[in-house]
Design an enzyme around this catalytic site. Structure first.
Site, PDB file in Angstrom:
ATOM      1  CG  ASP A  43      -0.255  -0.200   2.511  1.00 47.99           C
ATOM      2  OD1 ASP A  43       0.915   0.219   2.625  1.00 47.99           O
ATOM      3  OD2 ASP A  43      -0.857  -0.780   3.429  1.00 47.99           O
ATOM      4  CG  ASP A  45       1.803   4.830   4.427  1.00 48.11           C
ATOM      5  OD1 ASP A  45       0.678   4.584   4.858  1.00 48.11           O
ATOM      6  OD2 ASP A  45       2.756   4.017   4.495  1.00 48.11           O
ATOM      7  CG  ASP A 129       9.849   4.366  12.344  1.00 47.90           C
ATOM      8  OD1 ASP A 129      10.103   4.815  11.210  1.00 47.90           O
ATOM      9  OD2 ASP A 129       9.027   3.448  12.555  1.00 47.90           O
TER      10      ASP A 129
HETATM   11  P1  ATP Z   1       4.535  -1.215   6.050  1.00 49.96           P
HETATM   12  O1  ATP Z   1       5.106  -1.637   4.738  1.00 49.96           O
HETATM   13  O2  ATP Z   1       4.439  -2.332   7.045  1.00 49.96           O
HETATM   14  O3  ATP Z   1       3.251  -0.406   5.936  1.00 49.96           O
HETATM   15  P2  ATP Z   1       5.578   1.285   6.906  1.00 49.96           P
HETATM   16  O4  ATP Z   1       6.962   1.732   7.290  1.00 49.96           O
HETATM   17  O5  ATP Z   1       4.936   1.979   5.750  1.00 49.96           O
HETATM   18  O6  ATP Z   1       5.651  -0.260   6.678  1.00 49.96           O
HETATM   19  P3  ATP Z   1       3.381   2.276   8.436  1.00 49.96           P
HETATM   20  O7  ATP Z   1       2.813   1.794   9.733  1.00 49.96           O
HETATM   21  O8  ATP Z   1       2.505   2.273   7.240  1.00 49.96           O
HETATM   22  O9  ATP Z   1       4.677   1.394   8.192  1.00 49.96           O
HETATM   23  O10 ATP Z   1       3.949   3.724   8.707  1.00 49.96           O
HETATM   24  C1  ATP Z   1       4.252   4.623   7.651  1.00 49.96           C
HETATM   25  C2  ATP Z   1       5.423   5.497   8.046  1.00 49.96           C
HETATM   26  O11 ATP Z   1       5.081   6.260   9.219  1.00 49.96           O
HETATM   27  C3  ATP Z   1       6.692   4.764   8.437  1.00 49.96           C
HETATM   28  O12 ATP Z   1       7.469   4.399   7.308  1.00 49.96           O
HETATM   29  C4  ATP Z   1       7.390   5.779   9.306  1.00 49.96           C
HETATM   30  O13 ATP Z   1       8.006   6.773   8.548  1.00 49.96           O
HETATM   31  C5  ATP Z   1       6.222   6.416  10.039  1.00 49.96           C
HETATM   32  N1  ATP Z   1       5.955   5.737  11.328  1.00 49.96           N
HETATM   33  C6  ATP Z   1       5.093   4.722  11.570  1.00 49.96           C
HETATM   34  N2  ATP Z   1       5.105   4.370  12.862  1.00 49.96           N
HETATM   35  C7  ATP Z   1       5.985   5.194  13.474  1.00 49.96           C
HETATM   36  C8  ATP Z   1       6.434   5.345  14.819  1.00 49.96           C
HETATM   37  N3  ATP Z   1       5.972   4.548  15.781  1.00 49.96           N
HETATM   38  N4  ATP Z   1       7.330   6.317  15.087  1.00 49.96           N
HETATM   39  C9  ATP Z   1       7.792   7.135  14.109  1.00 49.96           C
HETATM   40  N5  ATP Z   1       7.426   7.028  12.832  1.00 49.96           N
HETATM   41  C10 ATP Z   1       6.530   6.091  12.498  1.00 49.96           C
HETATM   42 MG    MG Z   2       2.850   1.672   5.169  1.00 54.48          MG
END
Ligand code: ATP
Ligand code: MG
Length: 414
Positions: A43, A45, A129
Site C-alpha cells: 500500500d 502512504d 522512526d
Molecule cells: P509497512 O510496509 O508495514 O506499511 P511502513 O513503514 O509503511 O511499513 P506504516 O505503519 O505504514 O509502516 O507507517 C508509515 C510510516 O510512518 C513509516 O514508514 C514511518 O516513517 C512512520 N511511522 C510509523 N510508525 C511510526 C512510529 N511509531 N514512530 C515514528 N514514525 C513512524
Molecule cells: Mg505503510
C-alpha cells in the site's frame, strides 16, 4: 536497488491533485522502501502540507473521509483501495499526559502520548522512526528527498538506523523496537551499532505499549508475507519472549520448527499470488503443530482424532499460542474452525460433499495443502480436494442482503 521508482498511476494522480491544489505532497514510508527494492508496495502512504480539511476539499466529501482522534488522517478512495494521507507533523514539544491503559510498571518518562502537531516536510521526516522510513518521494517531479542525510545510503546498504538517539526514540514509543525488527526480518537488513544495542537492551519496554496497538501490530505481521523471517528476527534479538512468549518458550521444539515451515510455505504461496494473506490462515498454521503435539496421534502430520473435547482443546491452544494478544474473536474462531476440520479430510465417515460445500472449505483446504507441500507430498490429495468454486456472492452486484455473519469483514482480513 532501483533508482527509477515506478509508482502506480492512481497514486501519482493523488499526489498530482494535491500539488495542483497548491500543497506539497510526497509518497512516504514502506512504499518507497519496496519501490527501491523492486518489490510491489502493498500500500502507499502519502504525506502533505494540506490539513485534513484541505485534503477533503481537494478530493471532495464523497472520496475523502477524515478518520482518527489521536492522529487525524484522511482516507481517500482510489478504486477499490483506500489510500492514507497524513498532514506533515513534527515531534511534540512535551511528552504529554498518559492516555489509555498500561501495565503496572513505571512508565518511561519520555514516552509520547500525543503526536498530532502539524509541521513542515523536514520536521515530519525528523519525527519518523528510521532513516529508511524517512525518505520522501515526489513522483511528479521524480524527486527523492533524504532530509536525514542517511536514508538513501542506508537503503543501499540495508541498514536500520534510528532517526535521532536510539534509546530515547524507543522510550518515546516502544513499538518502534518491534518496527525495527520487522525491517530486519522482512528485508534481511542489519542494524546500525547503536540501534542494535538499544534493541537488545530495551526490548522489555514493549510491555508498556498499549495492548490494542500491539495486537494490531501482530495482525499486520501475520498478514505480512515475510512473517516467518520477522519471527526469526524477534527470536534472534531476544524480543519474542515479550511478543509471543509461547512461541519463544517452545522455540527449540519440533512443533515450532514445523510451524515455521508451514508458515514459510504459506508465505511463498501469498507471494506467488496463490493464497490471500489471511490472518486466520496464518494463525491456524502456526497453532497446528502445537495442537498435534498436545492432542495428536503421536507424530506431526498425523493430526488428531476428533472427539467431544477437541474443540475446547483447540480453542485453548490457539489462545495460548497468541497470548498476550487479544486477537479479534472472529479471526481466532476462524483459525479454530480451520484446525477443527483438518481430521475431516481423512474421515471416511464424513460425507465428502458436506465438506466440499462447507463455508470454511477454502481455507481448510489451503491448510491441508500446506501440510501436503511440507510433509506428505501426496499428489492424490489435490485431485480429491479441488479448489472451491469462486463464490458467486462475492462477485455479485445484486441488491440481495448478505447473511449476517458474512457481513462483518475486518479491514485487515482482505
Ligand atoms: P509497512 O510496509 O508495514 O506499511 P511502513 O513503514 O509503511 O511499513 P506504516 O505503519 O505504514 O509502516 O507507517 C508509515 C510510516 O510512518 C513509516 O514508514 C514511518 O516513517 C512512520 N511511522 C510509523 N510508525 C511510526 C512510529 N511509531 N514512530 C515514528 N514514525 C513512524
Ligand atoms: Mg505503510
Amino acid at each position: 536497488m532501483r533508482d527509477n521508482l515506478v509508482v502506480a498511476k492512481p497514486i501519482y494522480e493523488i499526489v498530482r491533485k494535491l500539488q495542483d491544489g497548491g500543497f506539497a505532497a510526497y509518497i512516504v514510508g514502506g512504499a518507497i522502501r519496496d519501490l527501491m527494492l523492486g518489490r510491489e508496495p502493498k500500500d502507499y502512504d502519502i504525506s502533505t502540507s494540506a490539513t485534513p480539511e484541505e485534503i477533503r476539499t481537494v478530493f471532495g466529501r464523497r472520496q475523502a473521509r477524515i478518520i482518527g482522534k489521536r492522529f487525524r488522517l484522511v482516507h481517500v478512495r482510489c478504486g477499490h483501495e483506500i489510500v492514507e494521507i497524513s498532514t506533515f507533523r513534527r515531534n511534540p514539544d512535551d511528552t504529554g499526559q498518559i492516555a489509555g491503559k498500561h501495565k503496572q510498571q513505571a512508565v518511561p518518562e519520555n514516552m509520547i502520548f500525543r503526536d498530532n502537531d502539524f509541521g513542515t516536510a523536514e520536521e515530519d521526516a525528523w519525527r519518523r522512526d528510521f532513516t529508511v522510513n524517512a525518505l520522501f518521494y515526489d513522483p511528479v517531479h521524480d524527486d527523492l528527498i533524504d532530509y536525514t542525510g542517511c536514508g538513501i545510503d542506508d537503503m543501499h546498504a540495508g541498514v536500520v538506523r534510528v532517526v535521532g538517539e536510539a534509546e530515547l526514540r524507543f522510550e518515546e514509543d516502544p513499538v518502534r523496537i518491534l518496527r525495527a525488527l520487522k525491517l530486519v526480518g522482512q528485508y534481511g537488513f542489519t542494524f546500525e551499532a547503536k540501534t542494535e544495542l538499544a534493541v537488545r537492551a530495551h526490548g522489555d519496554l514493549i510491555l508498556h505499549a498499549a495492548a490494542s496497538r500491539l495486537s494490531l501490530e501482530m495482525e499486520k505481521i501475520l498478514k505480512n508475507a515475510y512473517c516467518d523471517g520477522i519471527f526469526n528476527a524477534f527470536h534472534d534479538y531476544g524480543f519474542l519472549q515479550y511478543c509471543l512468549p509461547y512461541l519463544e518458550a517452545n522455540w527449540n521444539s519440533p512443533a515450532r520448527t514445523y510451524a515455521m515451515q508451514l508458515l514459510a510455505e504459506r508465505n511463498s504461496h501469498v507471494l506467488e499470488g496463490r493464497y490471500r494473506n489471511s490472518i486466520s490462515l496464518a494463525m491456524a498454521v502456526i497453532a497446528l503443530p502445537f495442537v498435534e503435539a498436545e492432542i495428536g496421534l503421536g507424530q506431526h502430520g498425523k493430526l488428531w482424532k476428533k472427539n467431544h473435547r477437541s474443540g475446547a482443546d483447540i480453542r485453548r491452544i490457539v489462545s495460548d499460542v497468541f497470548q498476550p494478544h487479544n486477537m479479534i474473536k472472529r479471526l481466532a474462531m476462524s483459525a479454530q474452525n480451520i484446525l477443527s476440520s483438518q481430521p475431516d479430510f481423512f474421515n471416511p465417515e464424513k460425507k465428502r460433499s458436506t465438506l466440499l460445500h462447507s463455508s470454511g472449505y477454502g481455507h481448510a483446504r489451503e491448510v491441508l495443502m500446506l501440510q501436503n507441500a511440507v510433509l506428505w507430498h501426496d499428489d492424490k490429495l489435490t485431485s480429491t480436494w479441488p479448489r472451491p468454486m469462486p463464490s458467486k456472492r462475492r462477485h455479485s452486484h445484486s441488491n440481495h442482503k448478505r447473511p449476517k455473519k458474512r457481513k462483518v469483514q475486518h479491514k485487515n482480513e482482505k
